[in-house]
Design a protein around this motif. Sequence first.
Motif, PDB file in Angstrom:
ATOM      1  N   VAL A   1       0.610  -0.637  -0.170  1.00  0.00           N
ATOM      2  CA  VAL A   1       0.174  -0.129   0.040  1.00  0.00           C
ATOM      3  C   VAL A   1       0.851   1.090  -0.261  1.00  0.00           C
ATOM      4  O   VAL A   1       1.749   1.376   0.873  1.00  0.00           O
ATOM      5  N   GLU A   2       1.102   2.018  -0.695  1.00  0.00           N
ATOM      6  CA  GLU A   2       1.383   2.919  -1.624  1.00  0.00           C
ATOM      7  C   GLU A   2       0.963   4.648  -1.205  1.00  0.00           C
ATOM      8  O   GLU A   2      -0.121   4.510  -2.301  1.00  0.00           O
ATOM      9  N   LEU A   3       1.347   5.675  -0.973  1.00  0.00           N
ATOM     10  CA  LEU A   3       1.212   6.872  -1.214  1.00  0.00           C
ATOM     11  C   LEU A   3       2.061   7.444  -2.599  1.00  0.00           C
ATOM     12  O   LEU A   3       3.081   7.147  -2.717  1.00  0.00           O
ATOM     13  N   ARG A   4       1.610   8.369  -2.887  1.00  0.00           N
ATOM     14  CA  ARG A   4       2.675   8.888  -4.084  1.00  0.00           C
ATOM     15  C   ARG A   4       3.447   9.818  -3.409  1.00  0.00           C
ATOM     16  O   ARG A   4       3.490  10.649  -2.334  1.00  0.00           O
ATOM     17  N   GLY A   5       4.750   9.344  -4.297  1.00  0.00           N
ATOM     18  CA  GLY A   5       6.223  10.126  -3.442  1.00  0.00           C
ATOM     19  C   GLY A   5       6.470  11.717  -3.658  1.00  0.00           C
ATOM     20  O   GLY A   5       5.336  12.358  -4.765  1.00  0.00           O
ATOM     21  N   ASN A   6       6.866  11.894  -2.790  1.00  0.00           N
ATOM     22  CA  ASN A   6       6.728  13.780  -3.227  1.00  0.00           C
ATOM     23  C   ASN A   6       8.247  14.335  -4.117  1.00  0.00           C
ATOM     24  O   ASN A   6       8.928  14.148  -3.451  1.00  0.00           O
ATOM     25  N   ALA A   7       8.258  14.007  -5.752  1.00  0.00           N
ATOM     26  CA  ALA A   7       8.919  14.296  -5.864  1.00  0.00           C
ATOM     27  C   ALA A   7       9.162  15.153  -7.653  1.00  0.00           C
ATOM     28  O   ALA A   7       7.946  15.037  -7.086  1.00  0.00           O
ATOM     29  N   VAL A   8      10.370  15.885  -8.202  1.00  0.00           N
ATOM     30  CA  VAL A   8       9.683  16.155  -9.253  1.00  0.00           C
ATOM     31  C   VAL A   8       9.834  15.238 -10.501  1.00  0.00           C
ATOM     32  O   VAL A   8      10.403  14.330 -10.606  1.00  0.00           O
TER      33      VAL A   8
ATOM     34  N   LEU B   1       3.367   2.958   2.595  1.00  0.00           N
ATOM     35  CA  LEU B   1       2.406   2.951   4.156  1.00  0.00           C
ATOM     36  C   LEU B   1       2.673   1.829   4.874  1.00  0.00           C
ATOM     37  O   LEU B   1       2.713   1.608   5.642  1.00  0.00           O
TER      38      LEU B   1
ATOM     39  N   PHE C   1       5.954   6.621  -1.659  1.00  0.00           N
ATOM     40  CA  PHE C   1       6.235   6.324   0.095  1.00  0.00           C
ATOM     41  C   PHE C   1       5.238   4.533   0.119  1.00  0.00           C
ATOM     42  O   PHE C   1       4.046   4.863   0.101  1.00  0.00           O
TER      43      PHE C   1
END
Lengths: 329, 237
Positions: free
Chosen positions: B59-66, B75, B73
């Motif tokens: 289960v993943e969140l969208r990562g914070n990158a350009v 979870l 990410f």
Amino acid sequence: MTRRLASGVLVSVALVTAAPVHAYLKFGVQVGTETVDVRWPDESVRYFLNERDIAGVSAADFRAAVGRAAATWQAVPGVRLRFEDQGFTTAAPVGLDGRNTIGFLDRPDLDRVLGSTSLLLDADTGALVEADIFFNTRFPWSVAQQGESGRVDLESVVLHELGHFIGLGHSAIGETEPSPTGGRRVLGSGAVMFPIALSPGATADRVLQADDMAGAQDLYGDGSLSSGSIVGRVTKSGRGVYGAHVLAVNLETGRMVAGFTLAGDGSFVIAGLDPGPHVLRVEPLDDADVESFLSGAVDVDFRAAFASRFAVAPAGGSSASIEIQVVPK
Amino acid sequence: MRRRLRVAALLPLISACIVAASPALSAQSADVPSPVPHHVTVSAGLLWSGGYAIGDRTVELRGNAVGPTAPPFTLFRAESSVDASAGVTGRAGFAVTRDVTVEFGVSYQQPGITTSLAQDAEAPAVTIDAERLSQYVFDAAVLWQLPRFKFGTRARPFVIGGGGYLRQLYQERTLVEHGSVYYAGAGIRYWLRGGDGSTRAFGIRADGRLQWRLDGVEFESKTRVGPGFTALAFFEF
């Protein structure tokens, strides 16, 4: 409501006819003894665009970005909602003038606020009367298709603010860490409606996530979806927990939809779920300012935990109540 | 899971050994027991199905990158399986010939689902006994009694293959999952009485099989393979 770049500082925006948040990721207002949803009474919502250009974003670019974001909300399956672009105006995107206005505004004092939505509503019915959105010229904006390093993606923030514009509150599906420059930095986000924006240059927030869509379907659903809901309680030492964040994950589809415990007995309802078994994960609201989500004495003194069994969302119905026990930190 | 696969792989081998290498095996003769053609056989008994995985999910969140390929990410991670379970089954067969029987059956089991949750940065790893299913299978099969072989004067080996409809209800009976099951296996039928057509027959039978499940409670849309056994008492009319 405001969206912050990375803020741990409480920013008070007094432009809003502040509506208390009572329901999961929706705005609500108390009418008599009931809490009713804040929403537009008609499926068609008109807006005007401030004609101002700023560095890097022409008025035409701005109009196109708003149009794309509006189309994204309109395209949510099972939602009956239509935005109507009424053209440019010289009016500022603040104040009560009977028009919904979207535009840029100079707010250097709000050094962590990217955008803000003010709502005027009928306190007797919860119906929205007027809404304005401003984007803070203090920040460098971009409408580049692939994003632009160091500049905030306008379409992403428009999409978030339009969520408030239609009556959605903030989602708490996200993880953050303290930022060395103050405030918090997003590690991962599962909703466009998460209150802290992704880093400048990121464009991932142009795409609505399951939690965002569930909120829109809840407010403006056309009845064509047979989604289900899960109900339950979060308790600590036998007492209800107020303000716990409850995430429901469908292991088959991976869709994540969340809600909050919104009463002293720790009860929650999560609607808009695909039918099927869900893993429930509970965590305290510690990844952004509590005030971004809920008013009242939110309990954040407990550890994240999973429910001890699945919660099954039936098609078109509600699950049996499930209790999730948490322990103090 | 590795153990399950090994057991599953051994089953046809065991069955083949029973059929092909038993020292008691002998060629068919006139006194071999068989169902009487065009007679009906009714069976009832127990079955057991091995457990099988139904899906892993990170289960993943969208990562914070350009950029469009920002790493996600995590979870948490979930691994789910349906536990092994026993149940009851009933069957009705029609002997087309002395060696070929067409069968229809229904079975009922209550397997549990177990989900392990781990790799969560904030919550401790747990295994949840998530749910107990009410599971029904309605199937049709062809049983072929191997014409050349027998064990003594009362037992004969057979192979069986079939498929059917899988219906699984969650514990609260608020949601139904549909799927299908196919199986192939081998076993032995032992006549306690009859088998020569002169009198009403009854006996016992057992088989081991491999089962292929499609859909039903399944988180990855994969075909799942697992072992199964049945032990039945049969009556011929």
